[in-house]
Design a protein around this motif. Structure first.
Motif, short mmCIF file in Angstrom:
data_model
loop_
_atom_site.label_atom_id
_atom_site.label_comp_id
_atom_site.label_asym_id
_atom_site.label_seq_id
_atom_site.Cartn_x
_atom_site.Cartn_y
_atom_site.Cartn_z
N LYS A 188 -1.15 -3.84 -0.49
CA LYS A 188 -0.35 -3.51 0.69
C LYS A 188 1.09 -4.02 0.56
N THR B 287 2.11 -5.08 6.57
CA THR B 287 0.97 -4.53 7.30
C THR B 287 0.27 -5.65 8.06
N ALA B 288 -0.45 -5.27 9.08
CA ALA B 288 -1.26 -6.24 9.83
C ALA B 288 -2.50 -5.53 10.34
N PHE B 289 -3.50 -6.32 10.70
CA PHE B 289 -4.76 -5.81 11.25
C PHE B 289 -5.38 -4.77 10.31
N ASN B 290 -5.51 -5.20 9.03
CA ASN B 290 -6.05 -4.35 7.97
C ASN B 290 -5.32 -3.01 7.91
N ALA B 291 -3.99 -3.12 7.90
CA ALA B 291 -3.08 -1.98 7.71
C ALA B 291 -3.06 -0.99 8.88
N LYS C 179 5.00 -13.85 9.19
CA LYS C 179 4.59 -12.48 9.55
C LYS C 179 4.04 -12.37 10.97
N ARG D 78 3.22 -9.29 13.52
CA ARG D 78 1.91 -9.14 14.17
C ARG D 78 2.06 -9.14 15.68
N1 ASP Z 1 -2.47 -8.42 5.33
C1 ASP Z 1 -3.40 -8.00 6.28
C2 ASP Z 1 -3.35 -6.51 6.50
O1 ASP Z 1 -2.80 -5.68 6.65
C3 ASP Z 1 -3.43 -8.65 7.61
C4 ASP Z 1 -2.49 -9.73 7.99
O2 ASP Z 1 -1.77 -10.27 7.18
O3 ASP Z 1 -2.51 -10.05 9.19
O4 ASP Z 1 -3.94 -5.82 6.67
#
Ligand code: ASP
Ligand code: TMP
Length: 250
Positions: A13, A35-39, A218, A222
């Motif tokens: 990612k 990305t966050a919350f599993n993209a 990050k 988020r």
């Molecule tokens: N790296 C992770 C993702 O996208 C989640 C995160 O870092 O909060 O999915």
């Protein structure tokens, strides 16, 4: 400038890994994507790749100097790092010094509570499964790491935490928690791999007591706080400030 590289081996990612002409060496490109919350959430931030590459390179150098074996070899250009080729152990090792994030969502542990001793959590690195938290029994059952290597990972993670806490403290920053990944090189040695950056750590500014303004990682993305590149840039600026200070040899 993009360094000369071979075939793409893996795209994650936030990074791409390429083959090189050199034996057992890879080039890692740090992307601007966050990305966050599993993209589920995705955005690009101009400048993030360069900042994370530089912060990561610096932290790997600090850790190497203190005796932690890492995959890091050199920073090649703005967003590029040369590293040893490793087989990544499919585990995310999270070390927590202060309770926040998923720990406070999933347990009644109070937000902001100092965790003494620090808490170490294992997650199974698998996007399709959403990187689930593992129990000791599930970790053993999965068989992705031997008992001996697990002990080594735990010893290294605790040493890395001590080193990172001291390093960030001198920058008036608190390392709240962070995620590590380990790999195994061609000789079977465990090496700290992946990256250590504001994408993979929570970093709070000790110079700011406001619980949103102090966030330099990050969580700004988020939690939709904005100012991600400025926050990451502030972390880098403090690190660079430290390198330009004369060394205290006492
Ligand atoms: N790296 C992770 C993702 O996208 C989640 C995160 O870092 O909060 O999915
Ligand atoms: P968590 O509180 O969401 O479990 O996150 C703990 C630490 O791990 C935090 O510093 C952010 C980092 N992290 C990653 O690097 N990648 C991830 O996919 C997740 C969920 C957390």
């Amino acid at each position: 400038m993009t360094p000369k590289h071979g075939q793409l081996i893996y795209e994650g990612k936030a990074k791409r890994i390429y083959e090189t002409d050199l034996d057992n060496r890879v080039l890692i490109e740090f992307k601007n994507d966050a990305t966050a919350f599993n993209a589920l959430k995705h955005e690009e931030f101009e400048g993030k790749g360069r900042i994370n590459c530089e912060i990561s390179a610096h932290l790997f150098e600090v850790l190497e100097k203190a005796g932690v074996p890492t995959h890091y070899l050199s920073r090649e250009d703005d967003c590029w790092m040369l590293a040893k080729h490793v087989e990544i152990i499919p585990l995310e090792v999270v070390v927590r010094n202060i309770a926040t994030g998923s720990l406070c969502k999933e347990t009644p542990i109070e937000q902001g509570k100092e965790l003494i001793p620090p808490l170490l959590d294992y997650y199974f690195k698998d996007d399709n499964l959403g990187d689930p938290l593992l129990s000791e029994a599930r970790l053993e059952r999965l068989g992705v790491i031997s008992k001996k290597k697990k002990l080594e990972v735990e010893k290294l993670s605790s040493q890395i935490n001590i080193l990172l806490k001291a390093f960030f403290k001198q920058l008036d920053l608190t390392i709240v928690d962070f995620k590590l990944e380990f790999g195994i090189d061609k000789n079977g040695q465990i090496l700290l791999s992946d990256e250590i950056s504001p994408d993979t750590c929570r970093i709070w500014d000790q110079r700011n007591s406001d619980d949103k303004a102090r966030i330099l990682d990050k969580d700004r993305f988020r939690k939709d706080l904005g100012g991600l590149v400025n926050a990451y840039g502030e972390v880098l600026k403090r690190i660079q400030g430290l390198s330009s200070k004369p060394h205290n040899c006492s």
